[in-house]
Design a protein around this motif. Structure first.
Motif, PDB file in Angstrom:
ATOM      1  N   GLU A  90       0.638  -1.371   0.129  1.00  0.00           N
ATOM      2  CA  GLU A  90       0.130   0.065  -0.056  1.00  0.00           C
ATOM      3  C   GLU A  90       0.782   1.186   0.061  1.00  0.00           C
ATOM      4  O   GLU A  90       0.361   2.409  -0.158  1.00  0.00           O
ATOM      5  N   GLY A 137      -1.423   4.387  -1.579  1.00  0.00           N
ATOM      6  CA  GLY A 137      -2.812   4.308  -1.779  1.00  0.00           C
ATOM      7  C   GLY A 137      -3.558   4.130  -0.647  1.00  0.00           C
ATOM      8  O   GLY A 137      -3.213   3.259   0.243  1.00  0.00           O
ATOM      9  N   GLU A 138      -4.406   4.872  -0.149  1.00  0.00           N
ATOM     10  CA  GLU A 138      -5.216   4.946   0.723  1.00  0.00           C
ATOM     11  C   GLU A 138      -6.694   4.820   0.899  1.00  0.00           C
ATOM     12  O   GLU A 138      -7.118   5.258  -0.058  1.00  0.00           O
ATOM     13  N   GLU A 139      -7.345   4.095   1.432  1.00  0.00           N
ATOM     14  CA  GLU A 139      -8.882   3.787   1.261  1.00  0.00           C
ATOM     15  C   GLU A 139      -9.746   4.424   2.536  1.00  0.00           C
ATOM     16  O   GLU A 139      -9.273   4.108   3.624  1.00  0.00           O
ATOM     17  N   ARG A 155       0.579   5.708   9.383  1.00  0.00           N
ATOM     18  CA  ARG A 155      -0.152   6.883   9.141  1.00  0.00           C
ATOM     19  C   ARG A 155      -1.425   7.153  10.067  1.00  0.00           C
ATOM     20  O   ARG A 155      -1.750   8.528  10.466  1.00  0.00           O
TER      21      ARG A 155
END
Lengths: 265, 105
Positions: A145, A165-167, B24
């Motif tokens: 990711e 890429g983040e959902e 994150r």
């Protein structure tokens, strides 16, 4: 006697653990993400097939943001791709074709195998068809990711760049996060121009990436935050490795190098 | 597991004990931890990683940012309880040039 029976006998004798137990023991020693990180290297080396572009990379050390000179900036570029692609598919494609998404003016000499931890890729940047600045990156980290680059000494920026890429809520966001200081006083002087070039370059990259997944007319969101306003004057000597100066010198001296190799001197 | 923190002030040293993953999702926790630690005006900030089980490259970037904040305010940083793997990562990224790595007692 089957191998399975043989293994059982060994365990019964108390001489060794079966393979599954050995694997579990090894896993507890080796973290699950160890393969995602580059191995430690003191000095970077460039693969033979791209060594012609790596003259400002080979032999250099990596330089993180605290090895740089200018103010510390965190800059983020992101684009919403909706449900056109999932994060893992996006990052797999980005890793496989990284340089193809760059706008005109940049050339990425990555390995054909794509972005892999520990790979060192030379690159060239510059406007138009004129001379380009040669530098490169080390792939510090890569997983399904995200992937992260660090820059070598002499690069315009001492930086760490993460592509991900983040959902969220069923939508995928492609994001580039850059933590950087300009490397030396000369690049710091050029920062007002370079930061606009950075905005254009990475926004263009995200637009190309989005278009390749059928998403056009996207809005690239840009954020910039200064985390440390101090300049690190003790690092002014980084100018010795300045890739701009060294690229210019490499270009100017090219005819002499050709002559030297032709005469076998 | 999301990241949680606990701050202890002791004679000019703020120790931030972190527990969970640093990725994150950890941004707001690290910001809150730094704000709580800085409130005591410490000269040294110790990050205790003993209970941290995972750091990815985004997490490392967050720590780089934290170091930037600390240095800009004249604070030195130390890292406690790093596993051998993450000591190695601190060396690759050259964070160890600026963050003193303290052996686990």
């Amino acid at each position: 006697m089957s191998d399975e029976t043989s293994a059982e006998r060994v365990v019964e004798a108390g001489q060794a653990a079966p393979a599954t137990q050995v694997d579990e023991a090894a896993a507890s020693i080796t973290p699950r993400d160890a393969g995602n990180w580059a191995a430690k290297v003191d000095r970077l080396s460039v693969a033979d097939e791209v060594s012609g572009f790596g003259y400002n990379v080979a032999g250099r050390r990596v330089a993180g943001p605290h090895q740089g000179f200018g103010r510390l900036w965190q800059r983020t570029y992101s684009v919403d791709l909706g449900s056109a692609v999932g994060p893992q598919e996006l990052v797999a494609d980005w890793r496989a074709h990284f340089g193809d998404f760059w706008p005109k003016g940049g050339v990425f000499h990555g390995a054909l195998t794509g972005i892999e931890p520990g790979a060192v890729a030379p690159l060239e940047v510059g406007g138009g068809r004129g001379p380009k600045l040669a530098t490169g990156v080390l792939v510090l980290y890569a997983d399904d990711e995200s992937f992260t680059f660090m820059t070598p000494e002499g690069h315009m920026f001492a930086s760490m760049i993460t592509f991900s890429g983040e959902e969220a809520d069923g939508a995928t966001t492609a994001r580039i996060r850059i933590l950087l200081r300009t490397s030396d006083p000369l690049f710091e002087l050029g920062w007002p121009i370079m930061k606009r070039a950075e905005d254009t370059f990475w926004s263009g990259t995200l637009r190309n990436l989005a278009a390749s997944h059928g998403v056009d007319d996207v809005h690239v969101q840009e954020e910039s935050e200064c985390l440390d306003r101090q300049r690190l004057w003790k690092n002014w000597r980084n100018v010795w490795h300045n890739a701009g100066i060294r690229s210019a010198w490499h270009i100017v001296t090219a005819p002499f190098r050709s002559q030297k190799s032709a005469t076998g001197a | 597991m999301t990241l949680v923190h606990e701050v202890r002030q002791d004679n000019g040293t703020a120790t931030v004990r972190l527990e969970g993953r640093i990725d994150r999702e950890a941004l707001s926790t690290l910001d809150a931890a730094y704000a709580a630690a800085a409130a005591g005006a410490p000269s040294v900030l110790v990050l205790d990683f003993t209970a941290v089980d995972y750091i990815n490259s985004t997490g490392i970037a967050l720590i780089v940012g934290l170091l930037g904040k600390a240095r800009s305010q004249g604070r030195s940083m130390r890292a406690l309880g790093l596993s051998e793997h993450y000591r190695h990562i601190f060396e690759i990224t050259r964070l160890s040039d600026f963050i003193e790595i303290v052996p686990t007692p």
